[in-house]
Design an enzyme around this catalytic site. Structure first.
Site, short mmCIF file in Angstrom:
data_model
loop_
_atom_site.label_atom_id
_atom_site.label_comp_id
_atom_site.label_asym_id
_atom_site.label_seq_id
_atom_site.Cartn_x
_atom_site.Cartn_y
_atom_site.Cartn_z
N ARG A 1 -5.34 -7.82 -4.29
CA ARG A 1 -4.34 -7.84 -4.26
C ARG A 1 -4.59 -8.50 -2.56
NH1 ARG A 1 -3.80 -4.31 0.38
NH2 ARG A 1 -1.62 -4.07 0.57
N LYS B 1 4.83 9.46 -7.91
CA LYS B 1 6.31 8.56 -7.66
C LYS B 1 7.73 8.92 -8.50
CE LYS B 1 3.29 4.59 -8.48
NZ LYS B 1 2.64 3.84 -9.62
N SER C 1 0.87 -1.16 -0.47
CA SER C 1 -0.13 0.61 0.32
C SER C 1 0.55 1.25 0.36
CB SER C 1 -0.50 0.08 0.95
OG SER C 1 -0.06 -0.10 2.64
N LYS D 1 -5.55 8.86 -9.35
CA LYS D 1 -5.58 7.71 -8.61
C LYS D 1 -7.10 6.36 -8.96
CE LYS D 1 -5.01 5.58 -3.44
NZ LYS D 1 -6.90 5.45 -3.16
#
EC number: 6.5.1.2
Length: 669
Positions: free
Chosen positions: A137, A287, A83, A116
């Site tokens: 996930r 990122k 996460s 997102k």
């Protein structure tokens, strides 16, 4: 057909259908009509059934849904699906930037920002270009094998453009328009609705029956490359480009930023643009772009140090619930609606919010007088999230659903496997009124000037009780109504007269046959061409038509097996209402002088009456060119529901914009 010829044809069809899927679901630029795609798919399914030895796990026919599973098997991820840490304000973003620079010697750090997506994180495994496994996930270490359901998502390639072995990760989601449509269907069928698109996506992708997932119109954006054999990619932005070249759908709204100031500007920009997307986002992922710097920064036990998720502030407000009113829909479902003290939510004033059914009221313990938290599900539909119990004074009133219909006082029933209460009285005035409103609506008979207010006036005056009664209305009757003058009455009589010339699909949709939407109505109209032929059709005949399932076929046969309905159709004939298909067929479009000849057209959003691939085919048959993006050379943008950012681009370039109704008018000239 020999086995050798069958094998060759199967391979040809698979290549064709994979290409069509990529053009439609990834490039957003279809090259064939829905009908052509369906013909090729049915041919492939037939050939594979006749030649099972040639069946392949990456065949496009898999997308319609396979065998029902007993349980989802557990899958251990090769590398953890970590996460991300969260940022909630500008200060948190600056702290993240400071930590990144402290962790490395190089002062020049480039970031990449991505939307997102609010969906379900999944991993996709490919071996030599073939999709072999997909998993949720889960807890980050262990997920569930949902391969068969993921194969039904057409944005996920079953075979890549290169024979490469890799693991990609992304977010499966449900578009907002699909969410609204799904909940409308569930509400009409008396079923529990989903709270938001994320829950709908998660609930759909974890169905043990892949055929259910296949019907839910899910999509997916791939956001990362977990590993790839025999290839080194120096940056995250280049890995996304590589994934796009392989055939994956990546989000086009990403941006590289040289400074944290650029990152903050991107966050602020998408906080404003967010409501215009056709999918939900709940933040921005930031990122470090350089993979070498990512490796240098490393990870904690829970999350990477080189990435962070900025979470948008929750669009939730507090207001008081002052009452609960009931409405009866055209299918008889009784829906409770919360009456609220007016409050602004996501840019609009909200006074009401659907409570869906009695079970939800009980589950959330909602009482009249409560202070409640309100938000918009999918940024669209106001909903009551929860009660603020600390604010209760003891004067709040418990609410109990009635036992009888609020409109006709017939006893309400709860049908098997339904959560909603339903009035089953066919003469219920509320159902008749709602049915009339639907009949004259834009996608049905499209009678200009005849909206909800006028229908209510006519109904209350006892001038109309059936659809056919509309065609006996006189100007004198209209002049007796409030706000009607000579001109408006004359115009409405003419609009009603004009509606007699509508093509069959509009009449079919207007009748409100259960489970038959605008697209299915058009399918029936094109297939049978006249109402008489459709009325004679058996359930078996209907089920042979592509995308017409057993439930819809049964509903149509049941509807027409009714003396009152047959009497209604006879009245339509006597009033001169057209009951034949007048739509365009591709073969009829050749060598016709047209507005579209030589023009560049862009299609965006959901077209209700005609799919985009069919619209593209017809524009091209009339000499036009259809492209996937708006530019200075674009002549026309046809905008359906949830048109999104292309509308803004059209305004920027002064491109003419039509809605679907205007587009269909031009096609039908």
């Amino acid at each position: 057909m020999s086995k050798e010829i069958a094998k060759k044809r199967i391979e040809e069809l698979r290549d064709l259908l994979n290409t069509f899927n990529y053009q439609y679901h990834v490039l957003d630029n279809p090259s064939v009509s829905d009908a052509e795609y369906d013909r090729d798919m049915q041919e492939l399914i037939k050939l594979e059934a006749e030649n099972p030895e040639f069946m392949s796990e990456d065949s496009p026919s898999i997308r319609v849904g396979g065998t029902v599973l007993d349980i989802f098997e557990k899958v251990t991820h090769k590398s953890p699906m970590l996460s991300l840490g969260n940022a909630f304000n500008e200060g948190d973003l600056r702290d993240f930037d400071r930590r990144v620079h402290q962790g490395i010697d190089d002062a020049n750090v480039r970031y990449i920002c991505e939307l997102k997506i609010d969906g379900l994180a999944v991993s996709l495994h490919y071996e030599k270009g073939r999709f072999i496994q997909g998993a949720t996930r889960g807890d980050g270490i262990t997920g569930e094998d949902i391969t068969q359901n993921l194969k039904t998502i057409k944005a996920i390639p079953l075979r890549l453009n290169e024979e490469v072995t890799l693991e990609a990760r992304g977010e499966a989601y449900m578009p907002k328009r699909s969410f609204v449509k799904l909940n409308e269907e569930k509400e009409q069928n008396g079923e529990d609705v989903f709270a938001n698109p994320r829950n709908a996506a998660a609930g759909s992708i974890r169905q043990l029956d892949p055929k259910i997932a296949a019907k839910r119109n899910l999509s997916m954006f791939v956001y990362g490359l977990a590993n790839v054999e025999e290839k080194t990619i120096p940056s995250h932005s280049e890995s996304l480009d590589f994934l796009g070249e392989l055939g994956f759908k990546t989000n086009p709204n990403r941006r590289t930023c040289e400074t944290i100031e650029d990152v903050i500007a991107y966050v602020e920009e998408w906080q404003e643009k967010r409501p215009h997307l056709d999918y939900e986002i709940d933040g921005i992922v930031i990122k470090v772009d350089d993979v070498a710097i990512q490796e240098s920064l490393g990870t904690t036990a829970k999350s990477p140090r080189w990435a962070i998720a900025y979470k948008f502030p929750a669009e939730e407000v507090v207001t008081r619930l002052t009452g609960i009113e009931l409405s009866v829909g055209r299918t008889g479902v009784v829906t409770p609606t919360a009456e609220l003290e007016p409050v602004r939510v996501a840019g609009t004033i909200v006074r009401r919010a659907s409570l869906h059914n009695e079970d939800l009221i009980r589950e959330k313990d909602i009482r009249i007088g409560d202070y409640v938290v309100v938000k918009k599900a999918g940024d669209i539909i106001p909903e009551v999230v929860n009660v603020i119990f600390d604010k209760r004074t003891g004067e709040e009133e418990e609410y109990h659903m009635p036992t009888h219909c609020p409109a006709c006082e017939s006893e309400l029933v709860r049908l098997e496997e339904e959560v909603a209460l339903r009035c089953i009285n066919p003469t219920c005035p509320a159902q008749i009124r709602e049915g009339l409103i639907h009949f004259v609506s834009r996608n049905a008979m499209n009678i200009d000037g005849l909206g909800e207010r006028v229908i209510t006036q006519l109904f209350d005056a006892d001038y109309i009780r059936t659809f056919a009664d509309l065609y006996s209305l006189t100007k004198e009757q209209l002049l007796e109504l409030e706000r009607f003058g000579e001109k408006s009455a004359t115009n409405l009589v003419q609009a009603i007269e004009n509606s007699k010339e509508n093509s069959l699909e509009r009449l079919l949709f207007g009748l409100g046959i259960r489970h038959v939407g605008a697209k299915a109505a058009r399918t029936f109209a094109e297939h049978f061409e006249t109402m008489d032929e459709l009325v004679k059709a058996t359930e078996e005949e209907l089920k042979t038509i592509n995308e017409i399932g057993e439930k819809m076929a049964q509903s149509v046969v049941t509807y027409f097996d009714n003396e009152d309905v047959l009497e209604l159709l006879q009245q339509f004939k006597e009033y001169g209402v057209n009951m034949a298909y007048k739509g365009i067929k591709i073969a009829d479009l050749q060598n016709v002088e047209s507005y579209f000849a030589g023009k560049t057209v862009v299609l965006t959003g959901k077209l209700e009456v005609m799919g985009r691939s069919e619209a593209k085919k017809k524009i091209e048959a009339l000499g036009g060119k259809v492209t996937g993006s708006v530019s200075k050379s674009t002549d026309l943008l046809v905008a359906g529901e949830a048109a999104g950012s292309k509308l803004a681009q059209a305004e920027k370039h002064n491109v003419e914009v039509w809605n679907e109704e205007r587009f269909l008018q031009e096609l039908n000239k």
